[in-house]
Write a protein that holds these residues in place. Structure first.
Motif, PDB file in Angstrom:
ATOM      1  N   THR A  82       0.747  -1.584   0.141  1.00  0.00           N
ATOM      2  CA  THR A  82      -0.400  -0.300  -0.083  1.00  0.00           C
ATOM      3  C   THR A  82       1.323   1.222  -0.156  1.00  0.00           C
ATOM      4  N   ALA A  83       2.164   1.148  -0.005  1.00  0.00           N
ATOM      5  CA  ALA A  83       3.145   2.499   0.548  1.00  0.00           C
ATOM      6  C   ALA A  83       3.133   2.628  -1.284  1.00  0.00           C
ATOM      7  N   THR A  84       2.535   1.797  -2.300  1.00  0.00           N
ATOM      8  CA  THR A  84       2.401   2.153  -3.489  1.00  0.00           C
ATOM      9  C   THR A  84       1.895   3.856  -4.235  1.00  0.00           C
ATOM     10  N   VAL A  85       0.737   3.867  -3.170  1.00  0.00           N
ATOM     11  CA  VAL A  85      -0.071   4.863  -3.161  1.00  0.00           C
ATOM     12  C   VAL A  85       0.981   6.751  -3.293  1.00  0.00           C
ATOM     13  N   MET A  86       2.508   6.474  -2.782  1.00  0.00           N
ATOM     14  CA  MET A  86       3.200   7.336  -3.066  1.00  0.00           C
ATOM     15  C   MET A  86       3.295   7.792  -4.409  1.00  0.00           C
ATOM     16  N   SER A  87       3.163   6.979  -5.589  1.00  0.00           N
ATOM     17  CA  SER A  87       3.468   6.887  -6.714  1.00  0.00           C
ATOM     18  C   SER A  87       1.993   6.995  -7.815  1.00  0.00           C
ATOM     19  N   ASN A  88       0.844   6.442  -6.573  1.00  0.00           N
ATOM     20  CA  ASN A  88       0.395   5.981  -7.137  1.00  0.00           C
ATOM     21  C   ASN A  88      -2.047   6.668  -7.070  1.00  0.00           C
ATOM     22  N   ASP A  89      -2.852   6.582  -7.316  1.00  0.00           N
ATOM     23  CA  ASP A  89      -3.905   7.304  -7.048  1.00  0.00           C
ATOM     24  C   ASP A  89      -4.391   6.221  -6.004  1.00  0.00           C
ATOM     25  N   LEU A  90      -5.421   6.360  -5.694  1.00  0.00           N
ATOM     26  CA  LEU A  90      -6.057   5.468  -4.745  1.00  0.00           C
ATOM     27  C   LEU A  90      -6.729   4.328  -5.147  1.00  0.00           C
ATOM     28  N   GLU A  91      -7.802   5.441  -6.539  1.00  0.00           N
ATOM     29  CA  GLU A  91      -8.543   4.833  -7.199  1.00  0.00           C
ATOM     30  C   GLU A  91      -7.729   3.476  -7.881  1.00  0.00           C
ATOM     31  N   THR A  92      -6.456   3.669  -8.373  1.00  0.00           N
ATOM     32  CA  THR A  92      -5.957   2.710  -9.184  1.00  0.00           C
ATOM     33  C   THR A  92      -5.203   1.750  -8.644  1.00  0.00           C
ATOM     34  N   VAL A  93      -5.134   1.514  -7.303  1.00  0.00           N
ATOM     35  CA  VAL A  93      -4.973   1.173  -6.566  1.00  0.00           C
ATOM     36  C   VAL A  93      -5.829   0.518  -6.138  1.00  0.00           C
ATOM     37  N   ALA A  94      -7.416   1.041  -5.941  1.00  0.00           N
ATOM     38  CA  ALA A  94      -8.682   0.041  -5.542  1.00  0.00           C
ATOM     39  C   ALA A  94      -8.841  -0.755  -6.516  1.00  0.00           C
ATOM     40  N   THR A  95      -8.698  -0.404  -7.955  1.00  0.00           N
ATOM     41  CA  THR A  95      -8.629  -0.899  -8.866  1.00  0.00           C
ATOM     42  C   THR A  95      -8.469  -2.776  -9.124  1.00  0.00           C
ATOM     43  N   VAL A  96      -6.611  -2.931  -8.675  1.00  0.00           N
ATOM     44  CA  VAL A  96      -5.901  -3.679  -9.028  1.00  0.00           C
ATOM     45  C   VAL A  96      -6.639  -4.764  -7.909  1.00  0.00           C
ATOM     46  N   ALA A  97      -6.927  -4.154  -6.586  1.00  0.00           N
ATOM     47  CA  ALA A  97      -7.838  -5.373  -5.861  1.00  0.00           C
ATOM     48  C   ALA A  97      -9.184  -5.874  -5.696  1.00  0.00           C
ATOM     49  N   ARG A  98      -9.723  -4.484  -6.242  1.00  0.00           N
ATOM     50  CA  ARG A  98     -10.923  -5.039  -7.074  1.00  0.00           C
ATOM     51  C   ARG A  98     -10.906  -6.199  -8.031  1.00  0.00           C
ATOM     52  N   THR A 105      -8.247 -13.926  -9.038  1.00  0.00           N
ATOM     53  CA  THR A 105      -6.328 -14.283  -9.012  1.00  0.00           C
ATOM     54  C   THR A 105      -6.119 -14.077  -7.479  1.00  0.00           C
ATOM     55  N   PRO A 106      -5.617 -15.052  -6.672  1.00  0.00           N
ATOM     56  CA  PRO A 106      -4.887 -15.092  -5.060  1.00  0.00           C
ATOM     57  C   PRO A 106      -4.386 -13.211  -5.199  1.00  0.00           C
ATOM     58  N   TRP A 107      -3.952 -13.265  -3.922  1.00  0.00           N
ATOM     59  CA  TRP A 107      -3.539 -11.416  -4.204  1.00  0.00           C
ATOM     60  C   TRP A 107      -3.249 -11.190  -2.502  1.00  0.00           C
ATOM     61  N   VAL A 108      -1.893 -10.404  -2.776  1.00  0.00           N
ATOM     62  CA  VAL A 108      -1.801 -10.191  -1.405  1.00  0.00           C
ATOM     63  C   VAL A 108      -1.707  -8.871  -0.678  1.00  0.00           C
ATOM     64  N   LEU A 109      -2.025  -8.687   0.283  1.00  0.00           N
ATOM     65  CA  LEU A 109      -1.788  -6.864   1.077  1.00  0.00           C
ATOM     66  C   LEU A 109      -0.844  -7.273   2.073  1.00  0.00           C
ATOM     67  N   ASP A 110      -0.185  -6.122   1.640  1.00  0.00           N
ATOM     68  CA  ASP A 110       0.739  -5.788   2.495  1.00  0.00           C
ATOM     69  C   ASP A 110       1.162  -4.093   2.699  1.00  0.00           C
ATOM     70  N   PRO A 111       0.108  -3.892   4.494  1.00  0.00           N
ATOM     71  CA  PRO A 111      -0.448  -2.821   4.357  1.00  0.00           C
ATOM     72  C   PRO A 111       0.807  -1.782   5.049  1.00  0.00           C
ATOM     73  N   GLY A 212      10.600  -6.436   3.582  1.00  0.00           N
ATOM     74  CA  GLY A 212       9.573  -7.060   3.529  1.00  0.00           C
ATOM     75  C   GLY A 212       8.879  -6.973   2.682  1.00  0.00           C
ATOM     76  N   CYS A 213       9.065  -5.874   2.083  1.00  0.00           N
ATOM     77  CA  CYS A 213       8.173  -5.677   0.499  1.00  0.00           C
ATOM     78  C   CYS A 213       8.022  -6.568   0.155  1.00  0.00           C
ATOM     79  N   SER A 214       9.252  -7.193  -0.495  1.00  0.00           N
ATOM     80  CA  SER A 214       9.382  -8.642  -1.304  1.00  0.00           C
ATOM     81  C   SER A 214       9.067  -9.686  -1.267  1.00  0.00           C
ATOM     82  N   LEU A 215       9.187  -9.826   0.766  1.00  0.00           N
ATOM     83  CA  LEU A 215       8.043 -11.420   1.145  1.00  0.00           C
ATOM     84  C   LEU A 215       6.617 -10.861   0.781  1.00  0.00           C
ATOM     85  N   GLY A 216       6.578 -10.217   0.750  1.00  0.00           N
ATOM     86  CA  GLY A 216       4.897  -9.408   0.014  1.00  0.00           C
ATOM     87  C   GLY A 216       4.709 -10.350  -1.470  1.00  0.00           C
TER      88      GLY A 216
END
Length: 273
Positions: A82-98, A105-111, A212-216
């Protein structure tokens, strides 16, 4: 029979890369070479890509053009740091999750940095739970806060020990249906019923940007090929711990953190091959 211990009335099973089933699950990544798509912060992107490549996965990172609407549906696994919000808007991030959730598709959340006092950011991180992550992994402060507990992180660093998080991550897993994994001196992985401890690693993991991020990302790669996300998370954490042990053995106590990052990637490659 697997070795178990009891921590705060919770039965914890110890697992490691020495378990044949754990190693076999990890090595399926190299055998099947899944496409793994992720959003991460630009600081961690390079190491995350190299970790995935060393394990045998094919990574794509970033939100170029219509990738967020297309890639999660075609990938074997997805991760969102979720530190990707440094360079991506919130809706873009939510679109990937949605998109990942709707495609199955199995997906991993790293908060990353959840619970460090940024209330707007924390609210957004919690909103991603609506898209049913398959695995949630983070440090103790991040996950205790995500579970509704009181553990203030110091920026991206934890102020709590992973053992302190066991009851919180067990509750979080039971409520969300996700496998939850906390990293620390000992990693703990739970699906709300079972709890596994993975020991190993090296203090220099905390001195390498993006470790740690890479472990995600690695969790997403193993989830892409494993039959059970719980087994995937155990295998990813066990492989990472063993690779860190290998790196420490190669470098000795005087090896620096920069060399350690390279040796960690080499260790993962050795385990995969």
């Amino acid at each position: 029979m697997a070795e178990t211990t009891t921590i705060d009335a919770t039965t914890v099973e110890r697992r490691s890369f020495d378990d044949a089933s754990v190693a076999a699950i990890f090595r399926r990544v190299a055998a099947e070479a899944p496409f793994v798509y992720g959003l991460t912060n630009y600081i961690a992107a390079n190491l995350s890509a190299n970790v995935l490549l060393s394990a045998g996965a094919g990574p794509a990172i970033g939100a170029g053009a219509d990738w967020p609407r297309i890639f999660p549906a075609g990938a074997g696994g997805v991760w969102i740091n979720t530190a990707t919000v440094m360079s991506n808007d919130l809706e873009t991030v939510a679109t990937v999750a949605r998109t990942a959730h709707r495609a199955g598709t199995p997906w991993v959340l790293d908060p990353v940095a959840n619970g460090a006092g940024a209330t707007e950011y924390d609210a957004f991180v919690r909103s991603l739970l609506d898209h049913r992550p398959t695995i949630i992994r983070g440090n103790a402060s991040e996950l205790i806060a995500l579970a509704g507990g009181d553990a203030l992180g110091k920026g991206v660093e934890t102020t709590a020990d992973s053992t302190d998080a066991i009851s919180h991550i067990t509750d979080l897993a039971a409520r969300t249906g996700a496998v939850v994994a906390v990293s620390g001196r000992v990693d703990y992985i739970t699906d709300g019923r079972r709890v596994v401890a993975v020991e190993g690693g090296d203090v220099r993991l905390t001195q390498v940007t993006g470790a740690g991020c890479s472990l995600g990302a690695l969790n997403a790669a193993v989830a892409a090929v494993a039959d059970d996300p719980f087994d995937a998370a155990v295998a990813a954490h066990a492989a990472y711990a063993r690779a860190a042990d290998k790196a420490a053995a190669v470098l000795g106590p005087r090896g620096g953190s920069g060399s350690f990052a390279t040796a960690l990637v080499d260790g993962l490659w050795e385990l995969a091959n």
